[in-house]
Design a protein around this motif. Structure first.
Motif, PDB file in Angstrom:
ATOM      1  N   MET A 103       0.874  -1.204  -0.046  1.00  0.00           N
ATOM      2  CA  MET A 103      -0.075   0.153   0.081  1.00  0.00           C
ATOM      3  C   MET A 103       0.836   1.260   0.060  1.00  0.00           C
ATOM      4  N   ILE A 104       1.830   1.093   0.805  1.00  0.00           N
ATOM      5  CA  ILE A 104       2.701   2.487   0.936  1.00  0.00           C
ATOM      6  C   ILE A 104       3.502   2.796  -0.263  1.00  0.00           C
ATOM      7  N   ALA A 105       3.944   1.690  -0.848  1.00  0.00           N
ATOM      8  CA  ALA A 105       4.490   1.610  -2.189  1.00  0.00           C
ATOM      9  C   ALA A 105       3.769   2.195  -3.242  1.00  0.00           C
ATOM     10  N   ALA A 106       2.596   1.628  -3.203  1.00  0.00           N
ATOM     11  CA  ALA A 106       1.819   2.039  -4.299  1.00  0.00           C
ATOM     12  C   ALA A 106       1.366   3.879  -4.105  1.00  0.00           C
ATOM     13  N   GLY A 107       1.202   3.944  -2.976  1.00  0.00           N
ATOM     14  CA  GLY A 107       0.935   5.571  -2.681  1.00  0.00           C
ATOM     15  C   GLY A 107       2.083   6.408  -3.261  1.00  0.00           C
ATOM     16  N   ALA A 108       3.210   6.011  -2.803  1.00  0.00           N
ATOM     17  CA  ALA A 108       4.523   6.935  -2.910  1.00  0.00           C
ATOM     18  C   ALA A 108       4.658   6.990  -4.575  1.00  0.00           C
ATOM     19  N   VAL A 109       4.482   5.881  -5.161  1.00  0.00           N
ATOM     20  CA  VAL A 109       4.813   5.928  -6.897  1.00  0.00           C
ATOM     21  C   VAL A 109       3.649   6.630  -7.575  1.00  0.00           C
ATOM     22  N   GLY A 110       2.463   6.419  -6.993  1.00  0.00           N
ATOM     23  CA  GLY A 110       1.367   7.135  -7.565  1.00  0.00           C
ATOM     24  C   GLY A 110       1.503   8.702  -7.578  1.00  0.00           C
ATOM     25  N   ASN A 111       1.775   9.164  -6.413  1.00  0.00           N
ATOM     26  CA  ASN A 111       1.993  10.620  -6.406  1.00  0.00           C
ATOM     27  C   ASN A 111       3.434  11.106  -6.833  1.00  0.00           C
ATOM     28  N   ALA A 112       4.336  10.104  -7.148  1.00  0.00           N
ATOM     29  CA  ALA A 112       5.542  10.305  -7.805  1.00  0.00           C
ATOM     30  C   ALA A 112       4.937  10.501  -9.575  1.00  0.00           C
ATOM     31  N   ILE A 113       4.268   9.527 -10.136  1.00  0.00           N
ATOM     32  CA  ILE A 113       3.841   9.715 -11.265  1.00  0.00           C
ATOM     33  C   ILE A 113       3.421  11.146 -11.767  1.00  0.00           C
ATOM     34  N   ASP A 114       2.465  11.656 -10.638  1.00  0.00           N
ATOM     35  CA  ASP A 114       1.991  12.879 -10.924  1.00  0.00           C
ATOM     36  C   ASP A 114       3.097  13.783 -10.960  1.00  0.00           C
ATOM     37  N   GLY A 115       4.039  13.822  -9.959  1.00  0.00           N
ATOM     38  CA  GLY A 115       4.880  14.937  -9.998  1.00  0.00           C
ATOM     39  C   GLY A 115       5.865  14.937 -11.151  1.00  0.00           C
ATOM     40  N   LEU A 116       6.077  13.708 -11.644  1.00  0.00           N
ATOM     41  CA  LEU A 116       7.127  13.866 -12.836  1.00  0.00           C
ATOM     42  C   LEU A 116       6.408  13.913 -14.151  1.00  0.00           C
ATOM     43  N   ARG A 117       5.019  13.697 -14.129  1.00  0.00           N
ATOM     44  CA  ARG A 117       4.224  14.056 -15.215  1.00  0.00           C
ATOM     45  C   ARG A 117       3.718  15.455 -15.472  1.00  0.00           C
ATOM     46  N   LEU A 118       3.195  15.690 -14.428  1.00  0.00           N
ATOM     47  CA  LEU A 118       2.369  17.225 -14.375  1.00  0.00           C
ATOM     48  C   LEU A 118       3.264  18.139 -13.622  1.00  0.00           C
ATOM     49  N   GLY A 119       4.283  17.884 -12.916  1.00  0.00           N
ATOM     50  CA  GLY A 119       4.854  18.829 -11.922  1.00  0.00           C
ATOM     51  C   GLY A 119       4.116  19.247 -10.661  1.00  0.00           C
ATOM     52  N   ARG A 120       3.300  18.668 -10.597  1.00  0.00           N
ATOM     53  CA  ARG A 120       2.224  18.855  -9.586  1.00  0.00           C
ATOM     54  C   ARG A 120       1.502  17.426  -9.169  1.00  0.00           C
ATOM     55  N   VAL A 121       0.928  17.330  -7.794  1.00  0.00           N
ATOM     56  CA  VAL A 121       0.003  16.016  -7.435  1.00  0.00           C
ATOM     57  C   VAL A 121      -1.295  16.595  -7.444  1.00  0.00           C
ATOM     58  N   THR A 122      -2.260  15.960  -8.143  1.00  0.00           N
ATOM     59  CA  THR A 122      -3.731  16.188  -8.238  1.00  0.00           C
ATOM     60  C   THR A 122      -4.250  15.470  -7.049  1.00  0.00           C
ATOM     61  N   ASP A 123      -5.147  16.469  -6.256  1.00  0.00           N
ATOM     62  CA  ASP A 123      -5.828  16.115  -4.926  1.00  0.00           C
ATOM     63  C   ASP A 123      -7.104  16.316  -5.428  1.00  0.00           C
ATOM     64  N   MET A 124      -8.131  15.608  -4.815  1.00  0.00           N
ATOM     65  CA  MET A 124      -9.672  15.761  -5.241  1.00  0.00           C
ATOM     66  C   MET A 124     -10.386  15.289  -3.812  1.00  0.00           C
ATOM     67  N   ILE A 125      -9.943  14.568  -3.092  1.00  0.00           N
ATOM     68  CA  ILE A 125     -10.890  13.966  -1.975  1.00  0.00           C
ATOM     69  C   ILE A 125     -10.892  15.003  -0.616  1.00  0.00           C
ATOM     70  N   HIS A 126     -12.043  15.587  -0.401  1.00  0.00           N
ATOM     71  CA  HIS A 126     -12.291  16.214   0.876  1.00  0.00           C
ATOM     72  C   HIS A 126     -13.322  15.780   1.842  1.00  0.00           C
ATOM     73  N   ALA A 127     -12.775  15.325   3.210  1.00  0.00           N
ATOM     74  CA  ALA A 127     -13.574  14.782   3.903  1.00  0.00           C
ATOM     75  C   ALA A 127     -13.997  15.718   4.978  1.00  0.00           C
TER      76      ALA A 127
END
Length: 187
Positions: free
Chosen positions: A117-141
């Motif tokens: 889980m931790i590895a997938a989360g880290a790589v998921g945000n890394a993809i955004d940072g490398l591809r878009l130069g920012r991380v996409t966030d959308m969940i508000h609780a």
């Protein structure tokens, strides 16, 4: 039916981290990693195509979950803002390092799930940072924001599935560590 020795270990509270349970097959951490990574990327793609930054929240579950599109060029709570590329590289190295560790040195089922889980989360945000130069966030609780407002910290940050994987995985890892360190009871 469990053999008597194994049943005794379970009743004594065998460690989630080092218990005698069989290690999962090598494909299990890869499957968990890939499924969570795909879910994260699909949710981010959905948010980018259906939500607009700066618009009011879209209620998904009243009082519990809202969709709000924001971008983060830093880490949690916008720390290190403007450092998307170095953070992405660090996340990628950490995520792939954790996954490699789990594949190279198989762990208990619990640790396999948590570390994947931790590895997938880290790589998921890394993809955004490398591809878009920012991380996409959308969940508000809103319930989380209610808690942070009570302690004087304003609204809880908007987050994504990758963030959830890292946070929930880390919390489970800490809880598992406390359970593992608990003295064993005798029957």
């Amino acid at each position: 039916m469990l053999e008597p020795q194994r049943r005794l270990h379970i009743l004594r509270g065998v460690s989630l981290l080092t218990g005698p349970f069989r290690r999962p097959p090598i494909w299990v951490p890869l499957l968990i990693f890939v499924l969570l990574l795909i879910a994260d990327q699909l949710l981010k793609a959905w948010a980018l195509s259906h939500l607009t930054p700066g618009q009011p929240p879209v209620v998904a579950v009243p009082g519990v979950l809202e969709w709000v599109l924001v971008f983060n060029t830093g880490a949690a709570w916008s720390m290190f803002s403007g450092s998307a590329a170095p953070l992405a590289l660090g996340r990628l190295l950490v995520g792939l390092g954790i996954l490699g560790y789990v594949l190279w040195r198989p762990q208990t089922r619990f640790l396999t799930v948590v570390l994947s889980m931790i590895a997938a989360g880290a790589v998921g945000n890394a993809i955004d940072g490398l591809r878009l130069g920012r991380v996409t966030d959308m969940i508000h609780a809103p319930p989380l924001s209610a808690v942070t407002k009570v302690i004087g910290q304003g609204s809880f940050p908007i987050f994504n599935l990758a963030d959830s994987c890292v946070v929930v995985g880390t919390i489970l890892l800490v809880i598992g560590t406390f359970i593992a360190d608990r003295p064993k009871r005798t029957l």
